[in-house]
Motif scaffolding. Structure first.
Motif, short mmCIF file in Angstrom:
data_model
loop_
_atom_site.label_atom_id
_atom_site.label_comp_id
_atom_site.label_asym_id
_atom_site.label_seq_id
_atom_site.Cartn_x
_atom_site.Cartn_y
_atom_site.Cartn_z
N VAL A 145 -9.13 -0.60 3.17
CA VAL A 145 -8.10 -1.52 3.64
C VAL A 145 -6.76 -1.21 2.98
O VAL A 145 -5.73 -1.09 3.65
N THR A 146 -6.76 -1.06 1.66
CA THR A 146 -5.50 -0.76 0.96
C THR A 146 -4.89 0.55 1.46
O THR A 146 -3.68 0.62 1.71
N GLN A 169 -5.24 1.96 4.32
CA GLN A 169 -4.71 1.79 5.66
C GLN A 169 -3.41 0.99 5.64
O GLN A 169 -2.45 1.33 6.34
N LEU A 170 -3.37 -0.04 4.80
CA LEU A 170 -2.16 -0.87 4.72
C LEU A 170 -0.96 -0.06 4.28
O LEU A 170 0.12 -0.14 4.86
N PHE A 173 2.25 0.88 6.47
CA PHE A 173 3.55 0.39 6.00
C PHE A 173 4.57 1.52 5.99
O PHE A 173 5.70 1.37 6.44
N ASP A 215 10.26 -2.52 -1.36
CA ASP A 215 8.98 -3.25 -1.32
C ASP A 215 7.81 -2.30 -1.56
O ASP A 215 6.88 -2.61 -2.30
N ASN A 258 7.53 -1.46 -5.15
CA ASN A 258 7.04 -2.59 -5.95
C ASN A 258 5.56 -2.86 -5.71
O ASN A 258 4.84 -3.23 -6.63
N ILE A 259 5.10 -2.67 -4.48
CA ILE A 259 3.67 -2.85 -4.20
C ILE A 259 2.86 -1.86 -5.03
O ILE A 259 1.85 -2.20 -5.63
N LYS A 279 3.43 -2.91 -8.93
CA LYS A 279 2.91 -4.20 -9.39
C LYS A 279 1.53 -4.57 -8.85
O LYS A 279 0.77 -5.25 -9.51
N TYR A 280 1.23 -4.16 -7.63
CA TYR A 280 0.09 -4.80 -6.98
C TYR A 280 -1.04 -3.87 -6.55
O TYR A 280 -1.93 -4.28 -5.82
N LEU A 281 -1.02 -2.62 -6.97
CA LEU A 281 -2.08 -1.73 -6.53
C LEU A 281 -3.40 -2.15 -7.16
O LEU A 281 -3.51 -2.21 -8.38
N PRO A 282 -4.42 -2.48 -6.34
CA PRO A 282 -5.63 -3.03 -6.91
C PRO A 282 -6.57 -1.97 -7.47
O PRO A 282 -6.75 -0.90 -6.88
N GLY A 289 8.82 -10.03 -5.79
CA GLY A 289 9.63 -8.81 -5.74
C GLY A 289 9.43 -8.07 -4.44
O GLY A 289 9.59 -6.85 -4.36
N ILE A 290 9.08 -8.80 -3.39
CA ILE A 290 8.89 -8.21 -2.07
C ILE A 290 9.69 -9.03 -1.07
O ILE A 290 9.60 -10.26 -1.08
N LYS A 291 10.48 -8.35 -0.25
CA LYS A 291 11.39 -9.09 0.63
C LYS A 291 10.99 -9.06 2.10
O LYS A 291 11.16 -10.03 2.82
N THR A 292 10.51 -7.92 2.58
CA THR A 292 10.29 -7.79 4.02
C THR A 292 8.95 -8.41 4.42
O THR A 292 8.01 -8.48 3.62
N SER A 300 6.81 -7.13 6.43
CA SER A 300 5.77 -6.10 6.35
C SER A 300 5.23 -5.97 4.93
O SER A 300 4.04 -5.81 4.72
N GLY A 301 6.15 -6.00 3.96
CA GLY A 301 5.73 -5.89 2.57
C GLY A 301 4.88 -7.09 2.15
O GLY A 301 3.86 -6.94 1.47
N VAL A 305 1.33 -6.73 3.44
CA VAL A 305 0.50 -5.84 2.62
C VAL A 305 0.00 -6.61 1.40
O VAL A 305 -1.18 -6.58 1.06
N MET A 336 -3.95 -7.46 0.56
CA MET A 336 -4.51 -6.86 -0.66
C MET A 336 -5.04 -7.94 -1.59
O MET A 336 -5.97 -7.71 -2.35
N MET A 366 -7.18 -9.15 7.63
CA MET A 366 -6.37 -8.19 8.38
C MET A 366 -6.19 -8.60 9.85
O MET A 366 -5.12 -8.45 10.41
#
Lengths: 247, 196
Positions: free
Chosen positions: A112-113, A115-116, A120, A184, A187-188, A191-194, B171-174, B176-177, B180, B184, B190
């Motif tokens: 899932v990650t 693909q996301l 993106f 974004d 930052n993903i 900060k947020y990668l699992p 820290g995410i604006k859009t 789409s972001g 995600v 996650m 989904m």
């Protein structure tokens, strides 16, 4: 460091190696020997002042060309901007796509990650393409036409009408959403990668994203600081010549 | 992080102010200008600065009115950069005055104090509140702020504020972001994402 045309190009690259891709956009490739910027530009038939301005603008974000601003033609500037577009779409974007693929395989990330993030970036690419298409199909032709009219070169009938119905102020960099998406994505990742344990592929990707961001910011800055003021000046001259035209 | 911009005509002074700002934790030096750039007010607005450090004597042309544009703004504090000799002139409308002759720690204190005065909700506290999570879910499902306001019996203004806080915290604006992020973190499956 202020880059000067009498410097050796090899020395410039020792100071700032990130200029290499920019230099390549002018058709100049590594193996500079001891040649100065002026010599290399002469060999390649390039406008040396313009080349130096672009290098400085990229090297130092606080650089703002004042004197040189009006010396080179808008056509030259647009030619450069289009080359930069090509390098975004044909080099940078495919390179980043590969790095994303590499990351999803090596980290490894769950389906899932992966693909996301892949989607993106695809979405981001489409938006960048759309933005570039709009510049190349609407804005640049208008600017080139404006320069022709200003130099009293002949243009066809319909064209002068176009000039009266368009103005560069309608285009005040709507780069924003494209910029925000790129931020974004960074930052993903940061900060947020699992739950992954291999940072190297992510770092490689991040490095390219930062580099693309720098390149795009530079591009936008050249448009805002050099192209738009020149165009505004031309629009003003034209309006003074033709006070009956629409404002 | 508080966003700082600097306007100072002289390179050496500008470099010094930048160095000082970079020394202060919690401040981010966004950009510097000389003061004569066209459309500077609009450019600076886009940077959404929390603090503006400006030498009023560096401003020329249309930019002279720049400090006034930010006067009594809750989100932006404007500090003047001055020489002691400028004290005799009537300088008003600034949140504080910094003098080039002043000691480093005094300058730092003044800047920190103003940075602390900026209203900046939620930046230290990244966890989304349950209300924010609800709103985030609707946003990534593709609802407009108005539609969300109607569903939750809130004003559109309140929804806008929630959205701003969500953007700031994550820290995410859009959209789409945010989508995600939401998937996650298993905030939404989904299949329920908005169609593109």
């Amino acid at each position: 460091m202020l880059i000067h045309k009498n410097m050796k190009l090899s020395e410039v690259v020792h100071h700032d190696h990130t200029l290499v891709p920019i230099i390549n956009r002018f058709g100049i490739h590594l193996g500079f020997g001891d040649n100065t910027i002026t010599e290399i530009c002469q060999k390649h038939g390039l406008n040396v002042d313009f080349f130096v301005t672009i290098l400085n603008a990229f090297h130092d974000i606080h650089y703002f060309p004042k004197e040189q601003l009006r010396n080179f033609s808008v056509a030259l500037l647009i030619d450069y901007l289009q080359k930069a577009h090509r390098s975004f779409l044909e080099e940078k974007i495919p390179e980043i796509s590969l790095l994303i693929k590499n990351m999803t395989e090596k980290c490894p990330l769950d389906v899932v990650t992966s693909q996301l993030i892949t989607n993106f970036f695809k979405e981001y690419t489409e938006e960048l393409k759309k933005h570039i298409r709009q510049e190349e199909e609407t804005i640049y032709p208008y600017v080139l036409l404006l320069e022709k009219v200003n130099q009293n070169l002949p243009v066809d009938e319909g064209a002068s009408g176009k000039i009266n119905h368009y103005s560069i102020s309608a285009y005040k960099a709507e780069h924003e959403d494209v910029e925000e998406k790129l931020f974004d994505l960074k930052n993903i990742l940061i900060k947020y990668l699992p739950g992954q344990k291999n940072d190297k592929p992510v770092y490689q990707l991040l490095r390219e994203l930062f580099s693309l961001e720098k390149d795009l910011n530079e591009h936008a800055r050249i448009e805002d600081m050099i192209l738009i003021p020149k165009v505004e000046a031309m629009e003003k001259t034209l309006r003074n010549k033709n006070p009956n035209g629409p404002v | 992080m508080k966003n700082v911009v600097v306007i100072e005509k002289y390179y050496l002074l500008q470099a010094g102010i930048q160095a000082l700002v970079q020394e202060i934790p919690g401040l981010f030096l966004s950009k510097s200008w000389l003061g004569d750039e066209p459309h500077l007010t609009e450019i600076i607005l886009k940077h959404k600065p929390d603090l503006i450090l400006v030498n009023p004597f560096s401003l020329s042309g249309e930019n002279i009115s720049l400090p006034g544009k930010f006067r009594s703004s809750r989100n932006t504090k404007v500090l003047a950069l001055l020489h002691n000799k400028d004290k005799s002139q009537s300088i008003s409308g600034f949140d504080d005055l910094l003098f080039y002759e002043e000691d480093r720690f005094i300058l730092e204190q003044k800047i920190r104090r103003q940075a602390g005065n900026v209203q900046n909700p939620g930046t230290n506290h990244q966890e989304l509140s349950p209300r924010e999570i609800t709103i985030l879910r609707w946003i990534v499902k593709g609802l407009t702020h108005q539609e969300i306001a109607d569903k939750l019996f809130l004003s559109i203004h309140t929804v806008n504020t929630h959205r701003k806080n969500i953007n700031k915290k994550l820290g995410i604006k859009t959209v789409s972001g945010l989508s995600v992020y939401a998937i996650m973190n298993h905030l939404i499956p989904m299949e329920e994402l908005a169609e593109k």
